[in-house]
Design a protein around this motif. Structure first.
Motif, PDB file in Angstrom:
ATOM      1  N   PHE A 160       0.802  -1.219   0.000  1.00  0.00           N
ATOM      2  CA  PHE A 160       0.000   0.000   0.000  1.00  0.00           C
ATOM      3  C   PHE A 160       0.841   1.278   0.000  1.00  0.00           C
ATOM      4  O   PHE A 160       0.294   2.363  -0.138  1.00  0.00           O
ATOM      5  N   LEU A 161       2.150   1.172   0.158  1.00  0.00           N
ATOM      6  CA  LEU A 161       2.970   2.373   0.307  1.00  0.00           C
ATOM      7  C   LEU A 161       2.950   3.257  -0.937  1.00  0.00           C
ATOM      8  O   LEU A 161       3.114   4.471  -0.842  1.00  0.00           O
ATOM      9  N   ASP A 162       2.765   2.662  -2.107  1.00  0.00           N
ATOM     10  CA  ASP A 162       2.714   3.451  -3.332  1.00  0.00           C
ATOM     11  C   ASP A 162       1.309   3.502  -3.915  1.00  0.00           C
ATOM     12  O   ASP A 162       1.132   3.736  -5.116  1.00  0.00           O
ATOM     13  N   SER A 163       0.314   3.297  -3.050  1.00  0.00           N
ATOM     14  CA  SER A 163      -1.088   3.327  -3.482  1.00  0.00           C
ATOM     15  C   SER A 163      -1.743   4.634  -3.057  1.00  0.00           C
ATOM     16  O   SER A 163      -1.421   5.204  -2.010  1.00  0.00           O
ATOM     17  N   GLY A 164      -2.682   5.086  -3.874  1.00  0.00           N
ATOM     18  CA  GLY A 164      -3.502   6.232  -3.511  1.00  0.00           C
ATOM     19  C   GLY A 164      -2.691   7.429  -3.063  1.00  0.00           C
ATOM     20  O   GLY A 164      -1.660   7.784  -3.649  1.00  0.00           O
ATOM     21  N   ALA A 165      -3.139   8.046  -1.971  1.00  0.00           N
ATOM     22  CA  ALA A 165      -2.532   9.280  -1.484  1.00  0.00           C
ATOM     23  C   ALA A 165      -1.148   9.082  -0.886  1.00  0.00           C
ATOM     24  O   ALA A 165      -0.428  10.065  -0.680  1.00  0.00           O
ATOM     25  N   ASN A 166      -0.758   7.837  -0.589  1.00  0.00           N
ATOM     26  CA  ASN A 166       0.563   7.617  -0.001  1.00  0.00           C
ATOM     27  C   ASN A 166       1.680   8.137  -0.897  1.00  0.00           C
ATOM     28  O   ASN A 166       2.743   8.528  -0.416  1.00  0.00           O
ATOM     29  N   ARG A 167       1.456   8.140  -2.200  1.00  0.00           N
ATOM     30  CA  ARG A 167       2.487   8.632  -3.123  1.00  0.00           C
ATOM     31  C   ARG A 167       2.837  10.095  -2.833  1.00  0.00           C
ATOM     32  O   ARG A 167       3.997  10.508  -2.931  1.00  0.00           O
ATOM     33  N   GLN A 168       1.824  10.881  -2.480  1.00  0.00           N
ATOM     34  CA  GLN A 168       2.037  12.305  -2.247  1.00  0.00           C
ATOM     35  C   GLN A 168       2.285  12.632  -0.777  1.00  0.00           C
ATOM     36  O   GLN A 168       3.019  13.570  -0.456  1.00  0.00           O
ATOM     37  N   VAL A 169       1.668  11.858   0.125  1.00  0.00           N
ATOM     38  CA  VAL A 169       1.648  12.229   1.539  1.00  0.00           C
ATOM     39  C   VAL A 169       2.888  11.754   2.290  1.00  0.00           C
ATOM     40  O   VAL A 169       3.463  12.493   3.106  1.00  0.00           O
ATOM     41  N   LEU A 170       3.329  10.528   2.047  1.00  0.00           N
ATOM     42  CA  LEU A 170       4.456   9.985   2.797  1.00  0.00           C
ATOM     43  C   LEU A 170       5.776  10.568   2.292  1.00  0.00           C
ATOM     44  O   LEU A 170       6.045  10.577   1.090  1.00  0.00           O
TER      45      LEU A 170
END
Length: 293
Positions: A160-170
């Motif tokens: 999930f680390l490169d899914s959805g909003a994680n791409r921008q938020v993390l």
């Protein structure tokens, strides 16, 4: 979603089609709630009512997998679940157990806790399950794995680390912190047998039926760690202490189990950020990294 359906209205044609499939003349549909993947209705007839979940996704196996999971749980004779009446790609029809708004006595929670403890006494040789399942619209992978840390790392967090909003938020610092945490997690979590887990054991998946009995709904079953299942009972609304009292009678807990629960919540935090850019989950993730990494 089926043709002619809006979030709170079902077409007469659809009601008649469902009625024919379950041999019930449906008089009306009462909208109950919506989740990420489905709308939920109570369908009324002269012979009682049933619960209908209508798909909002293109996952044609969504309800087949949910039906399989409910039947699997029922077959263990441990936790009560609603009976599956029909599963199709478009809808899932379940027994209507009613819902009770008033608070239940501790005795009911104690009994339910003991049943979950018995569920966790159902073991496998490895971690995982015979097929993947879903948390809302998100696929939860369950490949058979000998080591729980490897299973959790690959199939509950990394995926999930490169899914959805994680791409921008993390940030890079967040990602490095997660990897540092996993470098330590094996020394922080004691060895436990693979146990049959509900997989999404938070308060909204606990149905208080009109009979007063507590049932489980919306499973994402797999063989995992009991403590990981319990970690969800302390997110988004705490279970009462009586639940844990009953649980311990059926399934003794290891020392310091409560202190470890935040480690298992890592999966939920990453998933909440991916879905909603959830600021509170991001803060909790960073606090978790500071505490354990």
């Amino acid at each position: 979603m089926a043709e002619g359906q809006t979030p709170k209205v079902l077409s007469r044609e659809l009601l008649e089609r469902i009625g024919r499939a379950i041999d019930l003349r449906i008089d009306r549909a009462e909208y109950l709630t919506s989740g990420a993947a489905n709308h939920v209705f109570r369908l009324h007839s002269g012979r009682g009512s049933v619960i209908a979940k209508l798909s909002m996704t293109d996952k044609t196996d969504l309800f087949a997998r949910e039906a399989h999971a409910l039947r699997h749980l029922a077959a263990t004779g441990t936790v009560p679940v609603p009976e599956v009446l029909l599963a199709t790609p478009d809808y899932l029809i379940l027994e209507d157990l009613g819902d009770e708004d008033k608070e239940l006595p501790d005795s009911r929670w104690r009994e339910f806790g003991a049943r979950v403890g018995c569920l966790h006494q159902v073991h496998a040789e490895r971690f995982g399950y015979e097929h993947d399942n879903y948390i809302g619209i998100w696929t939860q992978r369950n490949p058979w794995t000998a080591d729980w840390v490897d299973f959790f790392h690959a199939n509950r967090v990394l995926c999930f680390l490169d899914s959805g909003a994680n791409r921008q938020v993390l940030t890079r610092q967040d990602r490095d912190g997660i990897e540092t945490l996993f470098a330590r997690i094996r020394s922080l979590i004691p060895e436990q047998k693979p146990s049959l887990c509900h997989g999404d054991l938070w308060i909204n998946n606990v149905l208080r039926a009109r009979s007063g009995k507590i049932h489980l709904i919306d499973p994402a079953i797999h063989y995992g760690l009991p403590e990981a299942d319990l970690a969800m009972t302390q997110m988004y609304g705490l279970f009462p202490e009586a639940f844990y009292e009953g649980y311990r009678e059926a399934h003794p807990l290891l020392p310091d189990w409560k202190e470890r629960l935040p480690l298992y919540q890592l999966k939920e935090l990453v998933l909440m950020i991916a879905q909603f850019s959830h600021a509170e989950s991001l803060q909790s993730l960073r606090a978790l990294i500071r505490r354990f990494a």
